[in-house]
Scaffold this motif. Structure first.
Motif, PDB file in Angstrom:
ATOM      1  N   TRP A  30      -1.384 -77.842  51.095  1.00 33.36           N
ATOM      2  CA  TRP A  30      -1.566 -76.530  51.711  1.00 33.36           C
ATOM      3  C   TRP A  30      -2.168 -75.561  50.697  1.00 33.36           C
ATOM      4  O   TRP A  30      -3.053 -74.789  51.015  1.00 33.36           O
ATOM      5  CB  TRP A  30      -0.242 -76.010  52.245  1.00 33.36           C
ATOM      6  N   CYS A 137      -2.757 -69.288  59.427  1.00 33.42           N
ATOM      7  CA  CYS A 137      -3.422 -68.021  59.087  1.00 33.42           C
ATOM      8  C   CYS A 137      -2.591 -67.192  58.108  1.00 33.42           C
ATOM      9  O   CYS A 137      -3.133 -66.530  57.216  1.00 33.42           O
ATOM     10  CB  CYS A 137      -3.700 -67.232  60.360  1.00 33.42           C
ATOM     11  N   ALA A 140      -3.012 -68.819  54.690  1.00 31.29           N
ATOM     12  CA  ALA A 140      -4.355 -68.548  54.166  1.00 31.29           C
ATOM     13  C   ALA A 140      -4.480 -67.100  53.703  1.00 31.29           C
ATOM     14  O   ALA A 140      -5.094 -66.818  52.665  1.00 31.29           O
ATOM     15  CB  ALA A 140      -5.404 -68.865  55.228  1.00 31.29           C
ATOM     16  N   ILE A 160      -7.242 -72.487  49.145  1.00 33.60           N
ATOM     17  CA  ILE A 160      -6.887 -73.083  50.429  1.00 33.60           C
ATOM     18  C   ILE A 160      -7.076 -74.587  50.350  1.00 33.60           C
ATOM     19  O   ILE A 160      -8.143 -75.080  49.985  1.00 33.60           O
ATOM     20  CB  ILE A 160      -7.750 -72.478  51.549  1.00 33.60           C
ATOM     21  N   ALA A 162      -6.796 -78.724  51.824  1.00 27.91           N
ATOM     22  CA  ALA A 162      -7.380 -79.475  52.941  1.00 27.91           C
ATOM     23  C   ALA A 162      -6.498 -79.435  54.177  1.00 27.91           C
ATOM     24  O   ALA A 162      -6.992 -79.509  55.299  1.00 27.91           O
ATOM     25  CB  ALA A 162      -7.622 -80.923  52.516  1.00 27.91           C
ATOM     26  N   TYR A 165      -7.461 -76.673  56.634  1.00 26.73           N
ATOM     27  CA  TYR A 165      -8.672 -76.941  57.416  1.00 26.73           C
ATOM     28  C   TYR A 165      -8.396 -77.958  58.525  1.00 26.73           C
ATOM     29  O   TYR A 165      -8.873 -77.810  59.656  1.00 26.73           O
ATOM     30  CB  TYR A 165      -9.797 -77.426  56.502  1.00 26.73           C
ATOM     31  N   TRP A 168      -6.558 -76.119  61.265  1.00 21.65           N
ATOM     32  CA  TRP A 168      -7.412 -75.308  62.141  1.00 21.65           C
ATOM     33  C   TRP A 168      -8.175 -76.188  63.137  1.00 21.65           C
ATOM     34  O   TRP A 168      -8.353 -75.801  64.293  1.00 21.65           O
ATOM     35  CB  TRP A 168      -8.373 -74.470  61.299  1.00 21.65           C
ATOM     36  N   ALA A 169      -8.608 -77.346  62.700  1.00 18.21           N
ATOM     37  CA  ALA A 169      -9.264 -78.279  63.627  1.00 18.21           C
ATOM     38  C   ALA A 169      -8.277 -78.745  64.699  1.00 18.21           C
ATOM     39  O   ALA A 169      -8.624 -78.838  65.886  1.00 18.21           O
ATOM     40  CB  ALA A 169      -9.822 -79.478  62.866  1.00 18.21           C
TER      41      ALA A 169
END
Length: 200
Positions: A30, A137, A140, A160, A162, A165, A168-169
């Motif tokens: 994270w 969020c 981040a 940030i 992986a 990301y 979010w996907a």
């Protein structure tokens, strides 16, 4: 026929999204060490996750330590744990609800009830996506705030990872799949055939 296709597509996207949420929940990436100093030769990389922190040596060896105390964690990490686990539970619940109401199963006989059950499954998946979006969020925002804060030493700054990301996907897949499940309702009173016959 189009409705069944939307159901299958929506369910596929939601299942993939739920699996990605479970992966994100377990990944320790994270927060990742930020390489912002002039020296590019770094002996170790630090990963911080929801459940553990890992140190990866330049030789490839990795050592991980599970967070011992829940109360010693920050508020963002505690909330991220809770909301991510709730999102995983909602993903499994949504799968059971959608399968129960799918057109290709016989769990429910009435077509209008099947439609409502599939729509309810879509709402559950959308809720699951929102539950995982909040900690992503929030985390981040904290990472970016600390990165640009001059009072935070360079050794404590993180970037940030992986996992965010991927999260979010997963959120996008859950929201799109849930919306497709909510839209996959056949028109009332039809039997699947569009042909109309005039009375004799």
């Amino acid at each position: 026929m189009v409705s069944a296709g939307l159901e299958i597509l929506g369910l596929g996207l939601c299942v993939i999204g739920s699996l990605l949420v479970m992966v994100v929940c377990g990944l320790p990436m994270w927060k990742v060490t930020a390489f912002i100093e002039a020296n590019i030769v770094v002996a170790q990389t630090i990963w911080d996750g929801l459940w553990m922190s890992c140190v990866v040596q330049s030789t490839g060896q990795m050592q991980c330590k599970v967070h011992d105390s829940v109360l010693a964690l920050g508020h963002d990490l505690q909330a991220a744990r809770a909301l991510t686990v709730i999102s995983c539970v909602f993903g499994v619940l949504g799968l059971m609800v959608v399968i129960a109401g799918a057109q290709c199963t016989n769990c429910i006989s009435a077509e209008n009830v099947k439609t409502r059950v599939v729509n309810a499954g879509g709402v559950i998946y959308i809720t699951s996506g929102l539950f995982v979006l909040v900690p992503l969020c929030w985390m981040a925002n904290n990472i970016i705030s600390d990165f640009y804060n001059p009072q935070v030493p360079a050794s404590k700054k993180r970037e940030i990872g992986a996992a965010l990301y991927i999260g979010w996907a997963a959120t996008a897949l859950l929201l799109i799949g849930g919306a497709l499940l909510c839209c996959s309702c056949p028109s009332d009173g039809n039997s699947g055939y569009s042909a109309k016959y005039s009375p004799t």
